[in-house]
Design a protein around this motif. Structure first.
Motif, PDB file in Angstrom:
ATOM      1  N   VAL A 192       0.822  -1.122   0.089  1.00 40.70           N
ATOM      2  CA  VAL A 192       0.127   0.001  -0.117  1.00 40.70           C
ATOM      3  C   VAL A 192       0.930   1.155  -0.206  1.00 40.70           C
ATOM      4  CG1 VAL A 192      -1.871  -1.092   1.309  1.00 40.70           C
ATOM      5  CG2 VAL A 192      -0.158   0.246   2.451  1.00 40.70           C
ATOM      6  N   SER A 193       0.324   2.288  -0.414  1.00 42.50           N
ATOM      7  CA  SER A 193       0.586   3.628  -0.117  1.00 42.50           C
ATOM      8  C   SER A 193       0.096   4.237   1.163  1.00 42.50           C
ATOM      9  CB  SER A 193       0.558   4.431  -1.580  1.00 42.50           C
ATOM     10  OG  SER A 193       1.459   4.197  -2.676  1.00 42.50           O
ATOM     11  N   ALA A 194       0.813   5.047   1.846  1.00 46.90           N
ATOM     12  CA  ALA A 194      -0.045   5.348   3.014  1.00 46.90           C
ATOM     13  C   ALA A 194       0.544   6.607   3.803  1.00 46.90           C
ATOM     14  CB  ALA A 194      -0.077   4.165   4.123  1.00 46.90           C
ATOM     15  N   LEU A 195      -0.193   7.140   4.818  1.00 47.15           N
ATOM     16  CA  LEU A 195       0.368   8.118   5.814  1.00 47.15           C
ATOM     17  C   LEU A 195       0.274   7.598   7.152  1.00 47.15           C
ATOM     18  CD1 LEU A 195      -1.576  11.198   4.235  1.00 47.15           C
ATOM     19  CD2 LEU A 195       0.702  10.834   4.226  1.00 47.15           C
ATOM     20  N   PHE A 196       1.051   7.876   7.889  1.00 48.95           N
ATOM     21  CA  PHE A 196       0.897   7.269   9.283  1.00 48.95           C
ATOM     22  C   PHE A 196       1.938   8.330  10.129  1.00 48.95           C
ATOM     23  CE2 PHE A 196       4.284   4.477   7.765  1.00 48.95           C
ATOM     24  CZ  PHE A 196       5.064   4.527   8.587  1.00 48.95           C
TER      25      PHE A 196
END
Length: 333
Positions: free
Chosen positions: A11-15
C-alpha cells in the motif's frame, strides 16, 4: 480509519510517528525506511527478494532505502519530540498538506537567558533579569501574541537573504542589507498551562558566545537596530538562583516559529528566554492523544526501535509486531 485488505498489499499510506527528542527528523525517517523497505505491507515482492536475508545496518542505512519512497510532512528540531507525519509511496504526494496545517505544541520557556538559536541547543547571547517576572505578568502579555500576528525569524536560521543564509551574516559579522522580513502567522490559542517557577531541573546552556562571536553578531545587526550592543545584566551574572520556567500550550498555523514566540514573550516582560523543551502534540489530524472526531493517533518510537534491533516473530497472518502497530494507525492513500 481506512483499512488495507490483505489482497491490496503493498500500500501507499500516511501514518504518524512519535519522534523522540535527540535525533533529527531525517534520521527518524531513514530508520523507519529500513523497516518499510523490508515489509510486504509497503514493498513489492521483487524488491523484497533483492534484500532478503540482508541485515538491517543503521550505520549503512542507504541499503534498501531506494526500493520504497518515503518522506515526512514537517521537520521537528532535534530537541523537539512529538508528532511526525510519514508518507510512504504515493503518500509522499500528500505530505505538503501538512506543512500549512494547524499544529499544537507544548513548550517550556526558561527565563533569564537568550540564546542564538532561541532554544537550549544554542549558545548564550546574553543574560537578563528574571526575578521580577510573575505568572500574572506573563498571562497579561499573551493577548498580543494571539490572532493574526507577524514574526521575525531568528537571525541564526537557514532562511536566505540575497542568496546568503542569515546565520552566515551573524557568524561572519556581515551587516544585514535590510531588516529580516516579518512573516504573517496565526496563533489560534496560547496559554500558560504550568507555572514551574524555580522548582525544576532546567539550566541555561553552558556554551557561551565568545567576544568575537558577539562582535560579529553586533556587526550583522548594525543598520537595522538602533542599538545592537549585546551585554549581560551584571546582577544576573552573579545570581546563582534557579531561573523561572513555565510551560506554554499553543495552537498555531503552519510556518509559526514557536521559538520566536518564547523569545518575544520573554522580551515583552522585561527579561530574556529560550525554549528548553518542545513537544508537537498535533499536526493536522495526527495527534499524540485523540480528542476530536477524525483524530489519528501515532505509532510510538519504541515500536520501531525494538524492530530495528530485532524484527521479532510473525503471527499467523505473517505480520510482525511493528507492522501490526502501523496497520492500526494507517491511512491508505
Amino acid at each position: 480509519m481506512p483499512k488495507a485488505a490483505p489482497s491490496s498489499f503493498p500500500v501507499s499510506a500516511l501514518f504518524g510517528v512519535v519522534k523522540p527528542s535527540g535525533p533529527t527528523s531525517m534520521s527518524v525517517v531513514n530508520d523507519v525506511q529500513l523497516l518499510v523497505a523490508r515489509s510486504k505491507l509497503f514493498a513489492e515482492a521483487d524488491k523484497l527478494a533483492k534484500i532478503k536475508g540482508k541485515k538491517i545496518d543503521r550505520r549503512r542505512g542507504k541499503q534498501g532505502r531506494e526500493s520504497v519512497k518515503i518522506g515526512q510532512g514537517g521537520t521537528l528540531d532535534p530537541l523537539a519530540d512529538g508528532v511526525l507525519v510519514i508518507g510512504v509511496g504515493k503518500g509522499t504526494k500528500k505530505l505538503n498538506d501538512f506543512l500549512g496545517c494547524t499544529k499544537e505544541y507544548e513548550t517550556t520557556c526558561l527565563l533569564g537567558c537568550e540564546t542564538d538559536t532561541y532554544d537550549r541547543e544554542g549558545a548564550r547571547v546574553r543574560l537578563a533579569p528574571w526575578q521580577h517576572v510573575t505568572r500574572e505578568q506573563v498571562e497579561a502579555a499573551l493577548p498580543k501574541f494571539i490572532g493574526e500576528i507577524t514574526q521575525v525569524p531568528p537571525i541564526f536560521s537557514a532562511l536566505k537573504m540575497d542568496g546568503k543564509p542569515l546565520y552566515e551574516y551573524a557568524r561572519k559579522g556581515i551587516p544585514l542589507p535590510r531588516p529580516i522580513d516579518p512573516r504573517p502567522v496565526t496563533v489560534h490559542s496560547l496559554e500558560v498551562v504550568k507555572w514551574l517557577g524555580q522548582d525544576h531541573s532546567f539550566t541555561w546552556p553552558e556554551k557561551q558566545m565568545s567576544t568575537g562571536e558577539k562582535e560579529a553578531l553586533e556587526a550583522a545587526l548594525k543598520g537595522i537596530q538602533e542599538d545592537p550592543t549585546i551585554k549581560d545584566d551584571p546582577e544576573t551574572v552573579l545570581n546563582n538562583a534557579n531561573p523561572t520556567a513555565f510551560v506554554l500550550k499553543m495552537k498555531v498555523s503552519g510556518g509559526t516559529y514557536v521559538r520566536s514566540i518564547v523569545h518575544d514573550l520573554a522580551h515583552s516582560v522585561g527579561s530574556a528566554g529560550h525554549v528548553s523543551t518542545l513537544k508537537r502534540s498535533r499536526q493536522g489530524r495526527f495527534v499524540l492523544t485523540a480528542g476530536e472526531e477524525g483524530d489519528q493517533e501515532c505509532v510510538s518510537w519504541e515500536t520501531f526501535e525494538k524492530a530495528l534491533s530485532d524484527v521479532g516473530d510473525v503471527d499467523a497472518d505473517g505480520w510482525t509486531e511493528w507492522e501490526r502497530q502501523v496497520m492500526q494507525h494507517l491511512e491508505v492513500v
